[in-house]
Design a protein around this motif. Structure first.
Motif, short mmCIF file in Angstrom:
data_model
loop_
_atom_site.label_atom_id
_atom_site.label_comp_id
_atom_site.label_asym_id
_atom_site.label_seq_id
_atom_site.Cartn_x
_atom_site.Cartn_y
_atom_site.Cartn_z
N THR A 62 52.14 33.64 48.41
CA THR A 62 50.64 33.33 47.66
C THR A 62 49.75 32.47 48.60
OG1 THR A 62 51.53 31.31 46.86
CG2 THR A 62 51.68 32.95 45.29
N GLY A 97 51.23 26.79 36.43
CA GLY A 97 52.15 27.60 37.51
C GLY A 97 51.92 27.03 38.89
N GLU A 127 54.71 23.82 34.14
CA GLU A 127 55.81 24.86 34.99
C GLU A 127 56.99 25.13 34.10
OE1 GLU A 127 56.02 26.19 38.08
OE2 GLU A 127 57.26 27.05 37.00
#
Ligand code: SAH
Length: 381
Positions: A62, A97, A127
């Motif tokens: 990411t 997240g 999370e």
């Protein structure tokens, strides 16, 4: 005794495919949304319960893992928006997240230029993965702000809030609906004659067909598939409720399209490669494109101000990506310099993350335009 033998003795399913087949045998085909939720979040076999997904050795990578500049610029964005809120103390700095905690760590390091921001921040991490929670704890141990983990945004206490969600919405389950005649039919997952998971289509029309037609038009062609994301709508409704009490600004960054259009975008990725979404569920990351038009429409209906979407390229360049990289290059070794330049390129190049990824801000209606979202309007699909 091995775990598998142990399971054999207790007759429990050995993997998610078997568990889902048992569920289908009992209750009939699963909707794509239920399938996606199980593949990602099943208590025993779900992808985010069992895997360590991120990074070069994981399944996907990411933006914050590509370059520290990503989180740093978001940290500076947060400081500006917090100032525009009147610098509330304390406030919730929420991340949905947070992966390995890299984005939040980079953001807080950059934001420490304004010590009162870090002093006022109560970090709230939403999370599901126990393994990732541990990594977040380690990444943020010296961040200077108190940290709490929450099950969902609804569990974050009241108060002013800045909310960051990078590659979070794409993991929320989608529904898929198939056009037949004048109706819409839920796309499902069932077991075929050979015992493999396979797509099927519900026999009865979806009850909310009119709503679906109002989003995608009633002219869709037979067999076309459209996607909706009920949990994203719920998330935005929750933001809207918060914004009625306290100043709120959410930054949503994800891959997706700016215009709602038919298409099957469900995709599974394992070790940086695309695999079939139905093969070995739970062992691959499962996501679908984010429809930014639907998010924006839901947000407007909830009374939130909508800023963007703009491309990630526009957003990061407007926030000063080039200048920040220039500063990092001073004193960098040749190898470090290569990593800084290639990382920044990956974030903004139009054939990499620059155009596919979009940035949307949803905020309390009385806040001024957030940085880098008002001036840039171009966002190619
Ligand atoms: N934002 C991070 C990680 C993106 S991966 C980054 O940019 O690197 C998706 C993240 O969302 C992971 O941390 C995953 O465990 C979490 N996640 C996925 N579905 C979730 C859910 N329903 N509730 C809470 N967290 C979720």
């Amino acid at each position: 005794m091995s775990a598998a033998e142990d399971r054999g003795l207790t007759d429990g399913p050995v993997d998610l495919t078997e568990k889902l087949k048992q569920r289908i045998a009992r209750m009939g085909p699963l909707s794509v949304a239920d399938f996606m939720e199980a593949a990602l979040l099943d208590d025993e076999f779900g992808y985010y319960r069992t895997s360590d997904p991120l990074g070069a050795g994981g399944d996907f990578i990411t933006a914050p893992e590509v370059s520290q500049v990503f989180g740093e610029l978001i940290g500076l964005w947060c400081v500006e928006v917090w100032s525009a809120m009147g610098a509330p103390k304390p406030f919730n700095l929420v991340e949905l997240g947070p992966g390995r905690g890299t984005l939040m760590a980079d953001a807080l390091r950059a934001a420490s230029l304004v010590p009162s921001f870090v002093e006022a921040a109560r970090v709230q991490l939403v999370e599901v993965s126990a393994g990732l929670r541990k990594q977040q704890k380690a990444a943020l141990q010296d961040c200077g702000a108190p940290i709490q983990w929450r099950k969902s945004l609804e569990h974050v206490p009241r108060g002013p809030a800045l909310i960051i969600a990078n590659e979070f919405v794409d993991a929320l389950p989608i529904r898929q609906l198939v056009r037949k005649g004048k109706g819409w039919y839920e796309r499902c997952v069932t077991a075929n004659a050979k015992g493999a998971l396979a797509f099927s289509v519900a026999k009865r029309q979806a009850a909310d067909g009119q709503v679906i037609s109002s989003i995608f038009g009633s002219t869709a062609k037979p067999g076309e598939i459209v996607e909706t994301r009920p949990l994203a709508d719920e998330l935005i409704a929750g933001l809207g409720r918060r914004a009625k009490r306290d100043p709120v600004a959410a930054l949503i960054i994800d891959y997706g399209h700016t215009a709602s259009a038919p298409g099957d975008t469900l995709q599974a990725v394992r070790r940086h490669d695309h695999v079939s979404p139905l093969k070995a569920p739970g062992s691959a990351d499962l996501t679908a494109h984010v429809d930014f038009t639907q998010l924006a429409a839901t947000a407007s209906a909830e009374g939130l101000a909508v800023w963007g979407p703009v491309t990630q390229r526009m957003f990061l360049l407007t926030l000063g990506l080039a200048e920040r990289c220039q500063a990092l290059l001073e004193g960098a070794s040749p190898q470090e310099a290569e990593l800084i330049v290639s990382g920044a390129g990956r974030l903004v190049n139009s054939d990499q993350m620059g155009h596919l990824f979009k940035v949307l801000a949803l905020a309390s209606p009385d806040l001024p335009a957030p940085p880098a979202l008002a001036e840039a309007v171009e966002a190619p699909a």
